[in-house]
Design a protein around this motif. Sequence first.
Motif, PDB file in Angstrom:
ATOM      1  N   GLU A  43       0.828  -1.217   0.000  1.00  0.00           N
ATOM      2  CA  GLU A  43       0.000   0.000   0.000  1.00  0.00           C
ATOM      3  C   GLU A  43       0.855   1.257   0.000  1.00  0.00           C
ATOM      4  O   GLU A  43       0.515   2.253  -0.637  1.00  0.00           O
ATOM      5  CB  GLU A  43      -0.916   0.010   1.232  1.00  0.00           C
ATOM      6  N   LYS A  44       1.974   1.190   0.721  1.00  0.00           N
ATOM      7  CA  LYS A  44       2.887   2.342   0.721  1.00  0.00           C
ATOM      8  C   LYS A  44       3.434   2.569  -0.692  1.00  0.00           C
ATOM      9  O   LYS A  44       3.526   3.704  -1.163  1.00  0.00           O
ATOM     10  CB  LYS A  44       4.057   2.092   1.690  1.00  0.00           C
ATOM     11  N   GLN A  45       3.771   1.466  -1.348  1.00  0.00           N
ATOM     12  CA  GLN A  45       4.331   1.601  -2.699  1.00  0.00           C
ATOM     13  C   GLN A  45       3.318   2.184  -3.680  1.00  0.00           C
ATOM     14  O   GLN A  45       3.665   2.991  -4.535  1.00  0.00           O
ATOM     15  CB  GLN A  45       4.841   0.245  -3.200  1.00  0.00           C
ATOM     16  N   LEU A  46       2.071   1.755  -3.539  1.00  0.00           N
ATOM     17  CA  LEU A  46       1.038   2.298  -4.429  1.00  0.00           C
ATOM     18  C   LEU A  46       0.873   3.799  -4.186  1.00  0.00           C
ATOM     19  O   LEU A  46       0.848   4.598  -5.135  1.00  0.00           O
ATOM     20  CB  LEU A  46      -0.304   1.586  -4.205  1.00  0.00           C
ATOM     21  N   ALA A  47       0.789   4.190  -2.921  1.00  0.00           N
ATOM     22  CA  ALA A  47       0.631   5.620  -2.612  1.00  0.00           C
ATOM     23  C   ALA A  47       1.820   6.411  -3.140  1.00  0.00           C
ATOM     24  O   ALA A  47       1.666   7.497  -3.708  1.00  0.00           O
ATOM     25  CB  ALA A  47       0.484   5.814  -1.100  1.00  0.00           C
ATOM     26  N   ALA A  73       3.825   5.648  -5.655  1.00  0.00           N
ATOM     27  CA  ALA A  73       3.822   5.708  -7.126  1.00  0.00           C
ATOM     28  C   ALA A  73       2.841   6.774  -7.621  1.00  0.00           C
ATOM     29  O   ALA A  73       3.140   7.539  -8.549  1.00  0.00           O
ATOM     30  CB  ALA A  73       3.459   4.333  -7.695  1.00  0.00           C
ATOM     31  N   ILE A  74       1.681   6.851  -6.981  1.00  0.00           N
ATOM     32  CA  ILE A  74       0.681   7.853  -7.382  1.00  0.00           C
ATOM     33  C   ILE A  74       1.187   9.260  -7.057  1.00  0.00           C
ATOM     34  O   ILE A  74       1.092  10.189  -7.854  1.00  0.00           O
ATOM     35  CB  ILE A  74      -0.670   7.577  -6.678  1.00  0.00           C
ATOM     36  N   TYR A  75       1.769   9.400  -5.882  1.00  0.00           N
ATOM     37  CA  TYR A  75       2.329  10.679  -5.414  1.00  0.00           C
ATOM     38  C   TYR A  75       3.388  11.184  -6.401  1.00  0.00           C
ATOM     39  O   TYR A  75       3.351  12.331  -6.857  1.00  0.00           O
ATOM     40  CB  TYR A  75       2.940  10.383  -4.050  1.00  0.00           C
ATOM     41  N   LYS A  76       4.318  10.306  -6.755  1.00  0.00           N
ATOM     42  CA  LYS A  76       5.391  10.668  -7.697  1.00  0.00           C
ATOM     43  C   LYS A  76       4.795  11.102  -9.038  1.00  0.00           C
ATOM     44  O   LYS A  76       5.172  12.127  -9.609  1.00  0.00           O
ATOM     45  CB  LYS A  76       6.309   9.456  -7.883  1.00  0.00           C
ATOM     46  N   GLU A  77       3.836  10.309  -9.509  1.00  0.00           N
ATOM     47  CA  GLU A  77       3.213  10.615 -10.801  1.00  0.00           C
ATOM     48  C   GLU A  77       2.552  12.003 -10.757  1.00  0.00           C
ATOM     49  O   GLU A  77       2.716  12.813 -11.660  1.00  0.00           O
ATOM     50  CB  GLU A  77       2.170   9.529 -11.108  1.00  0.00           C
ATOM     51  N   PHE A  78       1.814  12.279  -9.686  1.00  0.00           N
ATOM     52  CA  PHE A  78       1.124  13.576  -9.552  1.00  0.00           C
ATOM     53  C   PHE A  78       2.127  14.734  -9.504  1.00  0.00           C
ATOM     54  O   PHE A  78       1.948  15.757 -10.162  1.00  0.00           O
ATOM     55  CB  PHE A  78       0.271  13.604  -8.272  1.00  0.00           C
ATOM     56  N   VAL A 117      -3.507  15.062 -14.309  1.00  0.00           N
ATOM     57  CA  VAL A 117      -3.586  14.498 -12.953  1.00  0.00           C
ATOM     58  C   VAL A 117      -4.899  13.731 -12.812  1.00  0.00           C
ATOM     59  O   VAL A 117      -4.932  12.598 -12.315  1.00  0.00           O
ATOM     60  CB  VAL A 117      -3.493  15.594 -11.860  1.00  0.00           C
ATOM     61  N   ALA A 118      -5.989  14.360 -13.274  1.00  0.00           N
ATOM     62  CA  ALA A 118      -7.301  13.698 -13.210  1.00  0.00           C
ATOM     63  C   ALA A 118      -7.275  12.385 -13.999  1.00  0.00           C
ATOM     64  O   ALA A 118      -7.787  11.359 -13.542  1.00  0.00           O
ATOM     65  CB  ALA A 118      -8.384  14.635 -13.758  1.00  0.00           C
ATOM     66  N   GLU A 119      -6.627  12.432 -15.165  1.00  0.00           N
ATOM     67  CA  GLU A 119      -6.571  11.228 -15.999  1.00  0.00           C
ATOM     68  C   GLU A 119      -5.702  10.136 -15.377  1.00  0.00           C
ATOM     69  O   GLU A 119      -6.025   8.948 -15.446  1.00  0.00           O
ATOM     70  CB  GLU A 119      -6.081  11.590 -17.405  1.00  0.00           C
ATOM     71  N   ALA A 120      -4.595  10.560 -14.780  1.00  0.00           N
ATOM     72  CA  ALA A 120      -3.718   9.577 -14.124  1.00  0.00           C
ATOM     73  C   ALA A 120      -4.461   8.890 -12.978  1.00  0.00           C
ATOM     74  O   ALA A 120      -4.375   7.672 -12.800  1.00  0.00           O
ATOM     75  CB  ALA A 120      -2.458  10.268 -13.604  1.00  0.00           C
ATOM     76  N   ALA A 121      -5.212   9.690 -12.208  1.00  0.00           N
ATOM     77  CA  ALA A 121      -5.980   9.119 -11.095  1.00  0.00           C
ATOM     78  C   ALA A 121      -7.051   8.163 -11.627  1.00  0.00           C
ATOM     79  O   ALA A 121      -7.242   7.058 -11.098  1.00  0.00           O
ATOM     80  CB  ALA A 121      -6.624  10.236 -10.275  1.00  0.00           C
ATOM     81  N   ALA A 122      -7.727   8.584 -12.708  1.00  0.00           N
ATOM     82  CA  ALA A 122      -8.784   7.742 -13.286  1.00  0.00           C
ATOM     83  C   ALA A 122      -8.212   6.411 -13.778  1.00  0.00           C
ATOM     84  O   ALA A 122      -8.823   5.350 -13.591  1.00  0.00           O
ATOM     85  CB  ALA A 122      -9.477   8.486 -14.423  1.00  0.00           C
ATOM     86  N   ALA A 123      -7.026   6.463 -14.383  1.00  0.00           N
ATOM     87  CA  ALA A 123      -6.397   5.229 -14.883  1.00  0.00           C
ATOM     88  C   ALA A 123      -6.110   4.266 -13.727  1.00  0.00           C
ATOM     89  O   ALA A 123      -6.354   3.060 -13.833  1.00  0.00           O
ATOM     90  CB  ALA A 123      -5.112   5.564 -15.634  1.00  0.00           C
ATOM     91  N   ARG A 124      -5.612   4.822 -12.612  1.00  0.00           N
ATOM     92  CA  ARG A 124      -5.349   3.978 -11.430  1.00  0.00           C
ATOM     93  C   ARG A 124      -6.639   3.337 -10.923  1.00  0.00           C
ATOM     94  O   ARG A 124      -6.669   2.167 -10.535  1.00  0.00           O
ATOM     95  CB  ARG A 124      -4.767   4.827 -10.296  1.00  0.00           C
ATOM     96  N   ILE A 164      -6.566   8.640  -3.189  1.00  0.00           N
ATOM     97  CA  ILE A 164      -6.751   7.644  -4.260  1.00  0.00           C
ATOM     98  C   ILE A 164      -6.229   6.274  -3.818  1.00  0.00           C
ATOM     99  O   ILE A 164      -6.907   5.243  -3.977  1.00  0.00           O
ATOM    100  CB  ILE A 164      -6.041   8.110  -5.558  1.00  0.00           C
ATOM    101  N   ALA A 165      -5.030   6.246  -3.248  1.00  0.00           N
ATOM    102  CA  ALA A 165      -4.435   4.960  -2.835  1.00  0.00           C
ATOM    103  C   ALA A 165      -5.311   4.269  -1.787  1.00  0.00           C
ATOM    104  O   ALA A 165      -5.550   3.060  -1.860  1.00  0.00           O
ATOM    105  CB  ALA A 165      -3.025   5.189  -2.287  1.00  0.00           C
ATOM    106  N   ASN A 166      -5.794   5.056  -0.818  1.00  0.00           N
ATOM    107  CA  ASN A 166      -6.615   4.449   0.239  1.00  0.00           C
ATOM    108  C   ASN A 166      -7.967   3.973  -0.286  1.00  0.00           C
ATOM    109  O   ASN A 166      -8.475   2.933   0.132  1.00  0.00           O
ATOM    110  CB  ASN A 166      -6.818   5.433   1.397  1.00  0.00           C
ATOM    111  N   LEU A 167      -8.534   4.730  -1.228  1.00  0.00           N
ATOM    112  CA  LEU A 167      -9.820   4.313  -1.803  1.00  0.00           C
ATOM    113  C   LEU A 167      -9.662   2.969  -2.530  1.00  0.00           C
ATOM    114  O   LEU A 167     -10.521   2.086  -2.424  1.00  0.00           O
ATOM    115  CB  LEU A 167     -10.337   5.388  -2.773  1.00  0.00           C
TER     116      LEU A 167
END
Length: 470
Positions: free
Chosen positions: A33-37, A39-44, A59-66, A148-151
Amino acid sequence: MPTSQKPHLLCLIFLSSLFAGTLRAQTTRPDAEKQLALAIYKEFVEIQSGYTTGSTTPVAEAAAARLRTAGFPESDIFIGGASPKKANLVVRYHGTGARKPILLLAHTDVVEAKREDWSVDPFQFLERDGFFYGRGTGDDKAQAAVWIANLIRYKQESFKPDRDIIVALTADEEGGGPFHGVTWLLKNHRELIDAELALNEGGWGEEAAGKKISNDLQVSEKYVLNFRFEVRNKGGHSSLPVADNAIYHLAGALERLSHFAFPLEVNDVTSAYFREMANLATGSQKEDLAKAAAGSQDAMSRVAAISAAWNATLRTTCVATLLEGGHAINALPQLAAATVNCRVLPEDSIEFVKGELQKVVADDQMTVKLLGEPHPGPASALRPDVAQAVRRATEALWPGVPVVPIMVMGATDGAYLRAAGIPTYGIQGFFMDRDDIRFHGRDERLGVQSFYEGQAFLYELVKLLAKPSN
Ligand SMILES: [Zn+2]
């Protein structure tokens, strides 16, 4: 066991009763879970979403893809905004519907950052010496990534809340203006974000000398007023200078402003805050903080001198932020202007602030004009369910660290939601050195451990609010 079973049993009973009302949370989430958060953080962070030159849509699209990868159906994901470059993302995780939804908000635009002003590349996510560096690492992409990661995690574990959990990642909090995401969503898609309450940025954990002091819960905030100081002059050739010079008029006014301070005052929230700070302090500071909480002018001025943050908690502040003037090297200036950015206590009126500035300027050649449309917002009532959940999650992660209600110095989207009838609470659980807050400044950063602990804290907090029996 050499002794009888009795004390052993008693001991067990005692321990279980001790833990009955306590949540035993990990300080951080499991590695995956830490790694997912992360990866999303870095991408954003690496998406250039500066509010004047950048775009929030990627950013919205990256979140939607995840979210799609994690199995969220297209029908629960919304992308849209006031312009193609300024998209917002809204995603809904369905609960039983027994109670009205909870909204988790974060903005995805950032304040501009110039490479030459920083010691590192502001749009290159960098981990160094225990910190994550990059524009938006603190404000506000950490919280956006964690939501996003927690959801995604809630979905993976088939968590069934008794209310929908809505995450909204929104555009242009920093600049406001025509593409402001929260305004646009309230106006065009209120049903997507309508909620009983919202969690947002604006309250973080305060650290001093590496020690956790308090987990702050923001319930009210200052509001923003921007003024333009402007002097116009007929100008002329620079070889024939006269005393009546637009730049000198402006410089004089700004010099006077630099020595001016608004009156010191406390309100219900800041008084409660300073009382808590007094409990935590030692020596002469303890006494000053307690007296400041009670409204003593002398004590407030000593407390204001200790830190910029305390100063800003105790008074309205106005500071010059932009300059403009002159039109040629060899001409007397026909125009000199400055933008003055004010952070105003909820109790101070627009008229009061403008009147004080006019007195400071004291120059009839200068105009003082209010820019834009101010948005003063009411405080959120401190709901017992929110206060209790925040305390419980805080105690589980950081035993003994108090939860302190605060008014923040900066302004957030919470003001818009509160004005629209959605009580909003600034809470993050990201701990930062209170004398080294780098939001909007150079080399913005967030501690690595702070990020992961904030992730764990928000994971627990949202669960507590979305399913109290959890
Ligand atoms: Zn922010």
